[in-house]
Design a protein around this motif. Structure first.
Motif, PDB file in Angstrom:
ATOM      1  N   ASP A 223       0.818  -1.209   0.000  1.00  0.00           N
ATOM      2  CA  ASP A 223       0.000   0.000   0.000  1.00  0.00           C
ATOM      3  C   ASP A 223       0.859   1.270   0.000  1.00  0.00           C
ATOM      4  O   ASP A 223       0.392   2.337   0.415  1.00  0.00           O
ATOM      5  N   PHE A 224       2.071   1.169  -0.491  1.00  0.00           N
ATOM      6  CA  PHE A 224       2.985   2.308  -0.470  1.00  0.00           C
ATOM      7  C   PHE A 224       2.435   3.509  -1.236  1.00  0.00           C
ATOM      8  O   PHE A 224       1.849   3.372  -2.313  1.00  0.00           O
ATOM      9  N   VAL A 225       2.665   4.697  -0.670  1.00  0.00           N
ATOM     10  CA  VAL A 225       2.305   5.967  -1.303  1.00  0.00           C
ATOM     11  C   VAL A 225       3.446   6.950  -1.045  1.00  0.00           C
ATOM     12  O   VAL A 225       4.038   6.965   0.039  1.00  0.00           O
ATOM     13  N   GLU A 226       3.741   7.778  -2.041  1.00  0.00           N
ATOM     14  CA  GLU A 226       4.765   8.814  -1.890  1.00  0.00           C
ATOM     15  C   GLU A 226       4.190  10.174  -2.278  1.00  0.00           C
ATOM     16  O   GLU A 226       3.470  10.288  -3.281  1.00  0.00           O
ATOM     17  N   VAL A 227       4.512  11.172  -1.485  1.00  0.00           N
ATOM     18  CA  VAL A 227       4.227  12.555  -1.843  1.00  0.00           C
ATOM     19  C   VAL A 227       5.570  13.199  -2.171  1.00  0.00           C
ATOM     20  O   VAL A 227       6.426  13.354  -1.293  1.00  0.00           O
ATOM     21  N   GLY A 228       5.776  13.522  -3.441  1.00  0.00           N
ATOM     22  CA  GLY A 228       7.070  14.023  -3.894  1.00  0.00           C
ATOM     23  C   GLY A 228       7.293  15.480  -3.572  1.00  0.00           C
ATOM     24  O   GLY A 228       6.413  16.185  -3.049  1.00  0.00           O
ATOM     25  N   MET A 229       8.488  15.968  -3.919  1.00  0.00           N
ATOM     26  CA  MET A 229       8.835  17.357  -3.669  1.00  0.00           C
ATOM     27  C   MET A 229       7.924  18.319  -4.421  1.00  0.00           C
ATOM     28  O   MET A 229       7.735  19.465  -4.003  1.00  0.00           O
ATOM     29  N   SER A 230       7.354  17.852  -5.520  1.00  0.00           N
ATOM     30  CA  SER A 230       6.453  18.690  -6.312  1.00  0.00           C
ATOM     31  C   SER A 230       5.064  18.793  -5.695  1.00  0.00           C
ATOM     32  O   SER A 230       4.249  19.619  -6.111  1.00  0.00           O
ATOM     33  N   GLY A 231       4.792  17.945  -4.702  1.00  0.00           N
ATOM     34  CA  GLY A 231       3.463  17.887  -4.124  1.00  0.00           C
ATOM     35  C   GLY A 231       2.584  16.832  -4.753  1.00  0.00           C
ATOM     36  O   GLY A 231       1.483  16.561  -4.280  1.00  0.00           O
ATOM     37  N   HIS A 232       3.058  16.218  -5.834  1.00  0.00           N
ATOM     38  CA  HIS A 232       2.302  15.166  -6.496  1.00  0.00           C
ATOM     39  C   HIS A 232       2.351  13.875  -5.680  1.00  0.00           C
ATOM     40  O   HIS A 232       3.357  13.585  -5.023  1.00  0.00           O
ATOM     41  N   THR A 233       1.277  13.092  -5.770  1.00  0.00           N
ATOM     42  CA  THR A 233       1.210  11.806  -5.088  1.00  0.00           C
ATOM     43  C   THR A 233       1.492  10.688  -6.085  1.00  0.00           C
ATOM     44  O   THR A 233       0.978  10.693  -7.207  1.00  0.00           O
ATOM     45  N   TYR A 234       2.323   9.726  -5.658  1.00  0.00           N
ATOM     46  CA  TYR A 234       2.714   8.626  -6.537  1.00  0.00           C
ATOM     47  C   TYR A 234       2.328   7.297  -5.894  1.00  0.00           C
ATOM     48  O   TYR A 234       2.569   7.080  -4.700  1.00  0.00           O
ATOM     49  N   THR A 235       1.742   6.432  -6.693  1.00  0.00           N
ATOM     50  CA  THR A 235       1.392   5.104  -6.218  1.00  0.00           C
ATOM     51  C   THR A 235       2.624   4.199  -6.234  1.00  0.00           C
ATOM     52  O   THR A 235       3.669   4.541  -6.798  1.00  0.00           O
ATOM     53  N   ARG A 236       2.470   3.037  -5.660  1.00  0.00           N
ATOM     54  CA  ARG A 236       3.557   2.053  -5.648  1.00  0.00           C
ATOM     55  C   ARG A 236       3.975   1.691  -7.064  1.00  0.00           C
ATOM     56  O   ARG A 236       5.163   1.666  -7.391  1.00  0.00           O
ATOM     57  N   GLU A 237       3.014   1.414  -7.927  1.00  0.00           N
ATOM     58  CA  GLU A 237       3.337   0.997  -9.286  1.00  0.00           C
ATOM     59  C   GLU A 237       3.996   2.117 -10.072  1.00  0.00           C
ATOM     60  O   GLU A 237       4.889   1.868 -10.891  1.00  0.00           O
ATOM     61  N   ALA A 238       3.586   3.354  -9.810  1.00  0.00           N
ATOM     62  CA  ALA A 238       4.214   4.485 -10.506  1.00  0.00           C
ATOM     63  C   ALA A 238       5.679   4.589 -10.124  1.00  0.00           C
ATOM     64  O   ALA A 238       6.543   4.844 -10.978  1.00  0.00           O
ATOM     65  N   VAL A 239       5.973   4.381  -8.860  1.00  0.00           N
ATOM     66  CA  VAL A 239       7.361   4.437  -8.407  1.00  0.00           C
ATOM     67  C   VAL A 239       8.140   3.250  -8.951  1.00  0.00           C
ATOM     68  O   VAL A 239       9.286   3.384  -9.400  1.00  0.00           O
ATOM     69  N   MET A 240       7.529   2.080  -8.941  1.00  0.00           N
ATOM     70  CA  MET A 240       8.190   0.877  -9.445  1.00  0.00           C
ATOM     71  C   MET A 240       8.497   0.985 -10.941  1.00  0.00           C
ATOM     72  O   MET A 240       9.509   0.473 -11.418  1.00  0.00           O
ATOM     73  N   SER A 241       7.630   1.658 -11.680  1.00  0.00           N
ATOM     74  CA  SER A 241       7.766   1.719 -13.136  1.00  0.00           C
ATOM     75  C   SER A 241       8.558   2.918 -13.629  1.00  0.00           C
ATOM     76  O   SER A 241       8.840   3.039 -14.823  1.00  0.00           O
ATOM     77  N   ALA A 242       8.926   3.816 -12.738  1.00  0.00           N
ATOM     78  CA  ALA A 242       9.596   5.049 -13.147  1.00  0.00           C
ATOM     79  C   ALA A 242      10.980   4.770 -13.710  1.00  0.00           C
ATOM     80  O   ALA A 242      11.677   3.845 -13.276  1.00  0.00           O
ATOM     81  N   ASN A 243      11.363   5.548 -14.716  1.00  0.00           N
ATOM     82  CA  ASN A 243      12.722   5.488 -15.235  1.00  0.00           C
ATOM     83  C   ASN A 243      13.630   6.277 -14.292  1.00  0.00           C
ATOM     84  O   ASN A 243      13.436   7.473 -14.080  1.00  0.00           O
ATOM     85  N   ILE A 244      14.590   5.597 -13.709  1.00  0.00           N
ATOM     86  CA  ILE A 244      15.442   6.218 -12.708  1.00  0.00           C
ATOM     87  C   ILE A 244      16.713   6.746 -13.353  1.00  0.00           C
ATOM     88  O   ILE A 244      17.472   6.001 -13.977  1.00  0.00           O
ATOM     89  N   ASP A 245      16.906   8.053 -13.219  1.00  0.00           N
ATOM     90  CA  ASP A 245      18.166   8.629 -13.656  1.00  0.00           C
ATOM     91  C   ASP A 245      19.246   8.278 -12.632  1.00  0.00           C
ATOM     92  O   ASP A 245      18.962   7.852 -11.512  1.00  0.00           O
ATOM     93  N   VAL A 246      20.494   8.451 -13.021  1.00  0.00           N
ATOM     94  CA  VAL A 246      21.589   8.221 -12.089  1.00  0.00           C
ATOM     95  C   VAL A 246      21.456   9.206 -10.931  1.00  0.00           C
ATOM     96  O   VAL A 246      21.299  10.410 -11.140  1.00  0.00           O
ATOM     97  N   LEU A 247      21.462   8.672  -9.730  1.00  0.00           N
ATOM     98  CA  LEU A 247      21.327   9.507  -8.546  1.00  0.00           C
ATOM     99  C   LEU A 247      22.696   9.801  -7.950  1.00  0.00           C
ATOM    100  O   LEU A 247      23.542   8.916  -7.856  1.00  0.00           O
TER     101      LEU A 247
END
Length: 211
Positions: free
Chosen positions: A125-149
């Protein structure tokens, strides 16, 4: 008074301890691996990335000082404290869940881009509220293209508080460099202890305007 030593324990080993703590490594290698405070987060990050159920033991070296040897047995270029013998449970000052390496793993490319690792760490049931204020679901985070951090670790101001026996609140400041810009944010994570170990239930980032 000597500085405490730290040891990352498997729950089953610590639960089995009565008067003495005797992990499997004592029989296998003849000593118990420990770290100083400065070595701890790097040790966990390098050796325990896949472990989301660790218990941190804070050990008073005084009663066992005759059994402690600082040595570099694996050509790391650094000496680590090893305890040659069991640890009396009376010498263990505090215990508690260790989550630092899991939180740091969310900022490191080899773990953040590993879908199996993320699937194991993120609560269903993971949920994230990002720095932009947008809310992201678990699947959105799992599917995101990750840039080099390029996040700074150890995490700045890392602090963990137990809200309940199986609920932990983690807070810290993230410092991520994107090209030539540093993005700084206050971070808060809520971790839940489940049958599959500690899993991240909620995360929020709040931008810091002045560093």
């Amino acid at each position: 008074m000597s500085e405490p030593l730290f040891h990352l324990a498997e729950p089953k080993d610590w639960i089995a301890a009565t008067d003495e703590y005797t992990p499997a490594s004592l029989d296998a290698e003849g000593f118990i691996h420990c770290s100083t405070e400065e070595q701890l987060s790097r040790t966990a990050r390098e050796l325990y990335t896949d472990c989301n159920h660790l218990i941190l033991l804070t050990i008073d070296p005084g009663p066992i000082s005759d059994h402690i040897i600082y040595e570099d047995l694996y050509d790391t270029g650094e000496q680590f404290p090893h305890i040659y013998g069991p640890i009396p449970t009376s010498a263990v000052q505090t215990t508690g869940p260790y989550l630092n390496h899991l939180e740091e793993g969310l900022w490191l490319e080899n773990t953040r881009s590993n879908r199996d690792w993320m699937d194991r760490i993120l609560h269903p049931d993971f949920v994230e509220v990002g720095m932009s204020g947008h809310t992201y679901t678990r699947e959105a985070v799992m599917s995101a293209n990750i840039d080099v951090l390029y996040a700074e670790v150890p995490l700045d101001g890392y602090r963990m508080d137990l809200v309940d026996e199986d609920v932990a609140l983690v807070r810290y400041v993230s410092r991520v460099r994107v090209e030539d810009m540093a993005r700084v944010a206050e971070r808060a994570s809520l971790w839940i202890n489940t049958n599959e170990g500690w899993r991240l239930r909620f995360h929020q980032g709040t931008p810091v305007q002045h560093v």
